[in-house]
Design a protein around this motif. Structure first.
Motif, PDB file in Angstrom:
ATOM      1  N   PRO A 124     -13.676 -12.442  -9.454  1.00  0.00           N
ATOM      2  CA  PRO A 124     -14.871 -12.306  -8.607  1.00  0.00           C
ATOM      3  C   PRO A 124     -15.293 -13.628  -7.970  1.00  0.00           C
ATOM      4  CG  PRO A 124     -15.415 -12.014 -10.944  1.00  0.00           C
ATOM      5  CD  PRO A 124     -13.931 -11.958 -10.827  1.00  0.00           C
ATOM      6  N   TYR A 125     -15.160 -14.733  -8.691  1.00  0.00           N
ATOM      7  CA  TYR A 125     -15.506 -16.033  -8.102  1.00  0.00           C
ATOM      8  C   TYR A 125     -14.525 -16.417  -6.982  1.00  0.00           C
ATOM      9  CZ  TYR A 125     -18.888 -17.040 -11.891  1.00  0.00           C
ATOM     10  OH  TYR A 125     -19.950 -17.019 -12.759  1.00  0.00           O
ATOM     11  N   SER A 126     -13.249 -16.077  -7.146  1.00  0.00           N
ATOM     12  CA  SER A 126     -12.264 -16.333  -6.070  1.00  0.00           C
ATOM     13  C   SER A 126     -12.666 -15.595  -4.800  1.00  0.00           C
ATOM     14  CB  SER A 126     -10.859 -15.876  -6.499  1.00  0.00           C
ATOM     15  OG  SER A 126     -10.368 -16.635  -7.576  1.00  0.00           O
ATOM     16  N   ILE A 127     -13.084 -14.334  -4.972  1.00  0.00           N
ATOM     17  CA  ILE A 127     -13.474 -13.528  -3.809  1.00  0.00           C
ATOM     18  C   ILE A 127     -14.760 -14.062  -3.201  1.00  0.00           C
ATOM     19  CG2 ILE A 127     -14.283 -11.210  -3.168  1.00  0.00           C
ATOM     20  CD1 ILE A 127     -12.086 -10.311  -5.311  1.00  0.00           C
ATOM     21  N   ALA A 128     -15.695 -14.508  -4.047  1.00  0.00           N
ATOM     22  CA  ALA A 128     -16.934 -15.102  -3.534  1.00  0.00           C
ATOM     23  C   ALA A 128     -16.634 -16.338  -2.683  1.00  0.00           C
ATOM     24  CB  ALA A 128     -17.850 -15.472  -4.704  1.00  0.00           C
ATOM     25  N   MET A 129     -15.679 -17.154  -3.111  1.00  0.00           N
ATOM     26  CA  MET A 129     -15.299 -18.343  -2.330  1.00  0.00           C
ATOM     27  C   MET A 129     -14.701 -17.956  -0.979  1.00  0.00           C
ATOM     28  SD  MET A 129     -13.532 -20.717  -5.240  1.00  0.00           S
ATOM     29  CE  MET A 129     -14.365 -20.938  -6.800  1.00  0.00           C
ATOM     30  N   ILE A 130     -13.818 -16.969  -0.991  1.00  0.00           N
ATOM     31  CA  ILE A 130     -13.230 -16.506   0.277  1.00  0.00           C
ATOM     32  C   ILE A 130     -14.333 -16.027   1.218  1.00  0.00           C
ATOM     33  CG2 ILE A 130     -11.815 -14.690   1.333  1.00  0.00           C
ATOM     34  CD1 ILE A 130     -10.018 -14.812  -1.175  1.00  0.00           C
ATOM     35  N   LYS A 184      -7.154 -26.857  -2.047  1.00  0.00           N
ATOM     36  CA  LYS A 184      -7.938 -28.095  -2.101  1.00  0.00           C
ATOM     37  C   LYS A 184      -9.311 -27.913  -1.443  1.00  0.00           C
ATOM     38  CE  LYS A 184      -7.718 -33.059  -1.268  1.00  0.00           C
ATOM     39  NZ  LYS A 184      -9.089 -33.185  -0.812  1.00  0.00           N
ATOM     40  N   GLU A 185      -9.349 -27.172  -0.341  1.00  0.00           N
ATOM     41  CA  GLU A 185     -10.640 -26.981   0.356  1.00  0.00           C
ATOM     42  C   GLU A 185     -11.654 -26.276  -0.547  1.00  0.00           C
ATOM     43  OE1 GLU A 185     -10.435 -23.407   3.278  1.00  0.00           O
ATOM     44  OE2 GLU A 185      -8.362 -24.089   3.054  1.00  0.00           O
ATOM     45  N   TYR A 186     -11.182 -25.327  -1.369  1.00  0.00           N
ATOM     46  CA  TYR A 186     -12.068 -24.632  -2.306  1.00  0.00           C
ATOM     47  C   TYR A 186     -12.447 -25.545  -3.475  1.00  0.00           C
ATOM     48  CZ  TYR A 186     -10.785 -20.257   0.096  1.00  0.00           C
ATOM     49  OH  TYR A 186     -10.588 -19.264   1.021  1.00  0.00           O
ATOM     50  N   MET A 187     -11.466 -26.304  -3.963  1.00  0.00           N
ATOM     51  CA  MET A 187     -11.743 -27.216  -5.084  1.00  0.00           C
ATOM     52  C   MET A 187     -12.809 -28.238  -4.679  1.00  0.00           C
ATOM     53  SD  MET A 187      -9.927 -26.166  -7.578  1.00  0.00           S
ATOM     54  CE  MET A 187     -10.276 -27.501  -8.690  1.00  0.00           C
ATOM     55  N   ASP A 188     -12.664 -28.801  -3.478  1.00  0.00           N
ATOM     56  CA  ASP A 188     -13.603 -29.834  -3.014  1.00  0.00           C
ATOM     57  C   ASP A 188     -15.003 -29.268  -2.796  1.00  0.00           C
ATOM     58  OD1 ASP A 188     -11.510 -31.604  -3.078  1.00  0.00           O
ATOM     59  OD2 ASP A 188     -11.167 -31.606  -0.910  1.00  0.00           O
ATOM     60  N   ILE A 244     -16.317 -32.395 -14.429  1.00  0.00           N
ATOM     61  CA  ILE A 244     -16.980 -33.213 -15.448  1.00  0.00           C
ATOM     62  C   ILE A 244     -16.043 -33.266 -16.656  1.00  0.00           C
ATOM     63  CG2 ILE A 244     -18.975 -33.452 -16.980  1.00  0.00           C
ATOM     64  CD1 ILE A 244     -20.627 -31.970 -14.885  1.00  0.00           C
ATOM     65  N   GLY A 245     -15.476 -34.428 -16.911  1.00  0.00           N
ATOM     66  CA  GLY A 245     -14.471 -34.556 -17.970  1.00  0.00           C
ATOM     67  C   GLY A 245     -13.266 -33.705 -17.628  1.00  0.00           C
ATOM     68  N   ASP A 246     -12.893 -32.811 -18.546  1.00  0.00           N
ATOM     69  CA  ASP A 246     -11.762 -31.911 -18.255  1.00  0.00           C
ATOM     70  C   ASP A 246     -12.233 -30.525 -17.823  1.00  0.00           C
ATOM     71  OD1 ASP A 246     -12.791 -31.059 -20.635  1.00  0.00           O
ATOM     72  OD2 ASP A 246     -10.870 -30.869 -21.675  1.00  0.00           O
ATOM     73  N   LYS A 247     -13.535 -30.406 -17.504  1.00  0.00           N
ATOM     74  CA  LYS A 247     -14.106 -29.110 -17.111  1.00  0.00           C
ATOM     75  C   LYS A 247     -14.298 -29.032 -15.595  1.00  0.00           C
ATOM     76  CE  LYS A 247     -15.390 -26.785 -20.988  1.00  0.00           C
ATOM     77  NZ  LYS A 247     -14.654 -27.522 -21.991  1.00  0.00           N
ATOM     78  N   TYR A 248     -14.008 -27.860 -15.051  1.00  0.00           N
ATOM     79  CA  TYR A 248     -14.231 -27.578 -13.632  1.00  0.00           C
ATOM     80  C   TYR A 248     -15.405 -26.604 -13.562  1.00  0.00           C
ATOM     81  CZ  TYR A 248      -9.760 -29.820 -12.786  1.00  0.00           C
ATOM     82  OH  TYR A 248      -8.743 -30.734 -12.719  1.00  0.00           O
ATOM     83  N   ILE A 249     -16.533 -27.086 -13.042  1.00  0.00           N
ATOM     84  CA  ILE A 249     -17.779 -26.304 -13.061  1.00  0.00           C
ATOM     85  C   ILE A 249     -18.026 -25.722 -11.671  1.00  0.00           C
ATOM     86  CG2 ILE A 249     -20.231 -26.380 -13.617  1.00  0.00           C
ATOM     87  CD1 ILE A 249     -19.248 -28.163 -15.832  1.00  0.00           C
ATOM     88  N   ILE A 250     -18.231 -24.414 -11.656  1.00  0.00           N
ATOM     89  CA  ILE A 250     -18.337 -23.723 -10.373  1.00  0.00           C
ATOM     90  C   ILE A 250     -19.724 -23.920  -9.758  1.00  0.00           C
ATOM     91  CG2 ILE A 250     -19.140 -21.433 -11.044  1.00  0.00           C
ATOM     92  CD1 ILE A 250     -16.472 -20.554  -9.510  1.00  0.00           C
ATOM     93  N   ASP A 251     -19.744 -24.004  -8.448  1.00  0.00           N
ATOM     94  CA  ASP A 251     -20.975 -24.241  -7.686  1.00  0.00           C
ATOM     95  C   ASP A 251     -21.969 -23.083  -7.874  1.00  0.00           C
ATOM     96  OD1 ASP A 251     -22.186 -25.869  -5.325  1.00  0.00           O
ATOM     97  OD2 ASP A 251     -22.307 -23.771  -4.691  1.00  0.00           O
ATOM     98  N   SER A 252     -23.252 -23.421  -7.959  1.00  0.00           N
ATOM     99  CA  SER A 252     -24.277 -22.396  -8.231  1.00  0.00           C
ATOM    100  C   SER A 252     -24.354 -21.353  -7.107  1.00  0.00           C
ATOM    101  CB  SER A 252     -25.641 -23.040  -8.447  1.00  0.00           C
ATOM    102  OG  SER A 252     -26.015 -23.787  -7.320  1.00  0.00           O
ATOM    103  N   LYS A 253     -24.047 -21.745  -5.882  1.00  0.00           N
ATOM    104  CA  LYS A 253     -24.080 -20.778  -4.775  1.00  0.00           C
ATOM    105  C   LYS A 253     -23.068 -19.648  -5.034  1.00  0.00           C
ATOM    106  CE  LYS A 253     -23.545 -20.312   0.218  1.00  0.00           C
ATOM    107  NZ  LYS A 253     -23.120 -20.941   1.480  1.00  0.00           N
ATOM    108  N   ILE A 254     -21.874 -20.008  -5.510  1.00  0.00           N
ATOM    109  CA  ILE A 254     -20.840 -19.007  -5.810  1.00  0.00           C
ATOM    110  C   ILE A 254     -21.244 -18.185  -7.029  1.00  0.00           C
ATOM    111  CG2 ILE A 254     -18.424 -18.703  -6.506  1.00  0.00           C
ATOM    112  CD1 ILE A 254     -18.854 -19.526  -3.533  1.00  0.00           C
ATOM    113  N   LYS A 255     -21.772 -18.858  -8.050  1.00  0.00           N
ATOM    114  CA  LYS A 255     -22.222 -18.138  -9.254  1.00  0.00           C
ATOM    115  C   LYS A 255     -23.275 -17.092  -8.903  1.00  0.00           C
ATOM    116  CE  LYS A 255     -23.071 -20.180 -13.246  1.00  0.00           C
ATOM    117  NZ  LYS A 255     -23.491 -21.189 -14.249  1.00  0.00           N
ATOM    118  N   ASN A 256     -24.182 -17.446  -8.001  1.00  0.00           N
ATOM    119  CA  ASN A 256     -25.288 -16.544  -7.655  1.00  0.00           C
ATOM    120  C   ASN A 256     -24.846 -15.323  -6.850  1.00  0.00           C
ATOM    121  OD1 ASN A 256     -27.065 -18.182  -9.012  1.00  0.00           O
ATOM    122  ND2 ASN A 256     -27.692 -19.324  -7.191  1.00  0.00           N
ATOM    123  N   MET A 257     -23.625 -15.365  -6.314  1.00  0.00           N
ATOM    124  CA  MET A 257     -23.105 -14.209  -5.574  1.00  0.00           C
ATOM    125  C   MET A 257     -22.597 -13.104  -6.505  1.00  0.00           C
ATOM    126  SD  MET A 257     -21.006 -16.077  -2.471  1.00  0.00           S
ATOM    127  CE  MET A 257     -20.335 -14.558  -1.765  1.00  0.00           C
TER     128      MET A 257
END
Length: 255
Positions: free
Chosen positions: A108-114, A154-158, A164-177
């Motif tokens: 679902p987060y992948s689709i939210a990014m698209i 890369k465009e999505y990662m950026d 943070i450390g070894d964690k990749y934390i998803i942007d709140s805008k995407i989480k809220n979708m």
């Protein structure tokens, strides 16, 4: 106690209908798991699951197949992106989407990014469901490791991750979708009026009767012209029986 009685215990204890799974494959998985934890009988295994919360969770993870990653099969996600642009967004700027059996939330987060990248001003809603409430808590956190995000461009990662450390934390805008909710594909009712349903790499584990019932219910839950997006090993050979036409190899359109 044999494995059939074990299935009945699991249904009563966890609300998971194991009889829907392909039995030979499932029984091999259960026996393999019992062997790994060092128990010899189903009765011993039940006793272990009753007293050890960690083993309960390992069993649920093992049975509910929580293996996933962002943009799994990236070329198929590119195909979906094209279909969203050509088949859905021209007719509806605010899409209603269901990610079924969403596991850790990668799909679902992948689709939210698209969607955010191709229609940033729209208000799409994404319902993400899974049978496993522990895995849903992980999904809601939106924290991942490299192996789970390695397919993201890369465009999505950026744009959508903070490292943070070894964690990749998803942007709140995407989480809220995305709204997460516990749901059993086999035992519970489905919502309606979806523009897109995503269900990948799960139905493959079910027997044919259960698969057919799920595809029938997916079709009923989609709007006319809505899309069903399945996994890379899940072609629906009898798709016409459910009122679909092929939009591409792993995407079906409701007639």
């Amino acid at each position: 106690m044999d494995l059939i009685q074990f299935e009945q215990w699991v249904l009563k204890e966890f609300g998971i209908n194991l009889s829907a799974y392909k039995s030979n494959q499932l029984h091999r998985r259960i026996l393999s798991l019992m062997s790994r934890v060092g128990v010899n009988t189903v009765d011993e295994y039940i006793a272990l699951l009753k007293k050890d919360p960690n083993q309960r969770q390992k069993f649920l993870d093992f049975i509910t197949i929580n293996v996933t990653e962002f943009f799994r099969n990236p070329e198929i996600f590119d195909d979906l992106k094209g279909k969203l642009q050509s088949e859905l967004l021209p007719y509806n700027k605010n899409l209603k989407i269901w990610s079924a059996a969403c596991s850790i939330g990668a799909e679902p987060y992948s689709i939210a990014m698209i969607l955010d990248s191709i229609s940033p001003m729209s208000r799409h809603t994404i319902l993400a469901t899974d049978i496993d409430s522990t895995i849903l808590e992980k999904a809601k956190k939106g924290e991942y490791v490299y192996s789970e995000v390695k397919n993201a461009k890369k465009e999505y990662m950026d744009k959508y991750f903070k490292i943070i450390g070894d964690k990749y934390i998803i942007d709140s805008k995407i989480k809220n979708m995305v709204t997460f909710k516990k749901h059993d594909l086999i035992l519970e009712k489905y919502e309606n009026n979806f523009d897109l349903i995503v269900c990948r790499n799960v139905v493959i584990y079910f027997n044919q009767d259960v698969k057919n019932e799920i595809y029938k219910k997916f079709s009923s839950s989609l709007k006319k012209g809505g899309l069903l997006f399945v996994g890379a090993t899940e072609s629906i050979y009898n798709y016409r029986d459910f009122g679909f036409e092929k939009a591409s190899t792993f995407i079906y359109k409701k007639l």
